[in-house]
Design a protein around this motif. Sequence first.
Motif, PDB file in Angstrom:
ATOM      1  N   ALA A 178       0.865  -1.191   0.000  1.00  0.00           N
ATOM      2  CA  ALA A 178       0.000   0.000   0.000  1.00  0.00           C
ATOM      3  C   ALA A 178       0.893   1.229   0.000  1.00  0.00           C
ATOM      4  N   ARG A 179       0.703   2.104  -0.983  1.00  0.00           N
ATOM      5  CA  ARG A 179       1.475   3.348  -1.085  1.00  0.00           C
ATOM      6  C   ARG A 179       0.532   4.513  -0.818  1.00  0.00           C
ATOM      7  N   THR A 180       0.977   5.359   0.074  1.00  0.00           N
ATOM      8  CA  THR A 180       0.159   6.533   0.386  1.00  0.00           C
ATOM      9  C   THR A 180       0.900   7.785  -0.041  1.00  0.00           C
ATOM     10  N   GLY A 181       0.150   8.775  -0.373  1.00  0.00           N
ATOM     11  CA  GLY A 181       0.731  10.066  -0.770  1.00  0.00           C
ATOM     12  C   GLY A 181      -0.331  11.156  -0.657  1.00  0.00           C
ATOM     13  N   ILE A 182       0.087  12.353  -0.933  1.00  0.00           N
ATOM     14  CA  ILE A 182      -0.849  13.478  -0.880  1.00  0.00           C
ATOM     15  C   ILE A 182      -1.211  13.832  -2.305  1.00  0.00           C
ATOM     16  N   ARG A 183      -2.458  13.629  -2.588  1.00  0.00           N
ATOM     17  CA  ARG A 183      -2.926  13.943  -3.924  1.00  0.00           C
ATOM     18  C   ARG A 183      -3.205  15.439  -4.066  1.00  0.00           C
ATOM     19  N   GLN A 184      -3.640  16.044  -2.987  1.00  0.00           N
ATOM     20  CA  GLN A 184      -3.961  17.483  -3.015  1.00  0.00           C
ATOM     21  C   GLN A 184      -3.592  18.071  -1.666  1.00  0.00           C
ATOM     22  N   GLU A 185      -2.819  19.110  -1.693  1.00  0.00           N
ATOM     23  CA  GLU A 185      -2.409  19.737  -0.439  1.00  0.00           C
ATOM     24  C   GLU A 185      -3.510  20.669   0.045  1.00  0.00           C
ATOM     25  N   ASN A 186      -3.483  20.862   1.390  1.00  0.00           N
ATOM     26  CA  ASN A 186      -4.481  21.777   1.944  1.00  0.00           C
ATOM     27  C   ASN A 186      -4.102  23.221   1.585  1.00  0.00           C
ATOM     28  N   ASP A 187      -5.122  24.073   1.535  1.00  0.00           N
ATOM     29  CA  ASP A 187      -4.883  25.464   1.123  1.00  0.00           C
ATOM     30  C   ASP A 187      -5.934  26.344   1.783  1.00  0.00           C
ATOM     31  N   LEU A 188      -5.501  27.492   2.228  1.00  0.00           N
ATOM     32  CA  LEU A 188      -6.417  28.468   2.832  1.00  0.00           C
ATOM     33  C   LEU A 188      -6.120  29.836   2.208  1.00  0.00           C
ATOM     34  N   GLN A 189      -7.117  30.430   1.584  1.00  0.00           N
ATOM     35  CA  GLN A 189      -6.977  31.751   0.973  1.00  0.00           C
ATOM     36  C   GLN A 189      -7.896  32.726   1.714  1.00  0.00           C
ATOM     37  N   VAL A 190      -7.303  33.817   2.147  1.00  0.00           N
ATOM     38  CA  VAL A 190      -8.045  34.858   2.881  1.00  0.00           C
ATOM     39  C   VAL A 190      -8.084  36.111   2.003  1.00  0.00           C
ATOM     40  N   ASP A 191      -9.281  36.610   1.789  1.00  0.00           N
ATOM     41  CA  ASP A 191      -9.452  37.849   1.007  1.00  0.00           C
ATOM     42  C   ASP A 191     -10.109  38.890   1.923  1.00  0.00           C
TER      43      ASP A 191
END
Length: 196
Positions: free
Chosen positions: A168-181
Amino acid sequence: MRLPQVRLQSQQALISIETERAQVQMQQPKATQEIQQPQAEVTINTTPSRLTIDQSQAWYDMGLKSVKQAHQDEAKRGYQKVLEGIARRVNDGNEQMKIENGGAPLITQAVRHAYKPEKQFNIGWIPSTFAVKTDYQPAEVDIRVNVNAPMIRNTPNKPIMSYSPGYARTGIRQENDLQVDFEPLVFRNFQFEMSI
């Protein structure tokens, strides 16, 4: 007057998992087996049957005798006739000796000896019943069987196994992101900017 506005836009982190199942391959070869069956040993002893047919009595009844048997039969018949003649003469002598008892024994004897007695006739069978004698001894069969046990050789074969482990190989397909406007607050013609 416009109120300041803060806009938050977030993106969750996504994890990727790549798996491959473990593989097990098994083969079970058949056992090696050798079977030998020796033949049974059979011994047969036979005593043949025996049939004996004795038809000498039948031949005798038909007058077909051997010379020896014919001589013996004629000798017996002659001896019997001699005894009958002696008995007849003794009887005649006794009758003549007692002449004082009366009667005419000489005349009676002359008439009796002048005429032969009539022949008696009766139905007979030639040869006589059961003149042929048979004797039968049946055959004897002695059977002996020696059974030989089978010879069995059995060699088991080990199973053949191959194993490929899974992973079983695990990885990050999408990183977390926070945008503040942030939209600043505006007072009269003043402009105030603030950024984070």
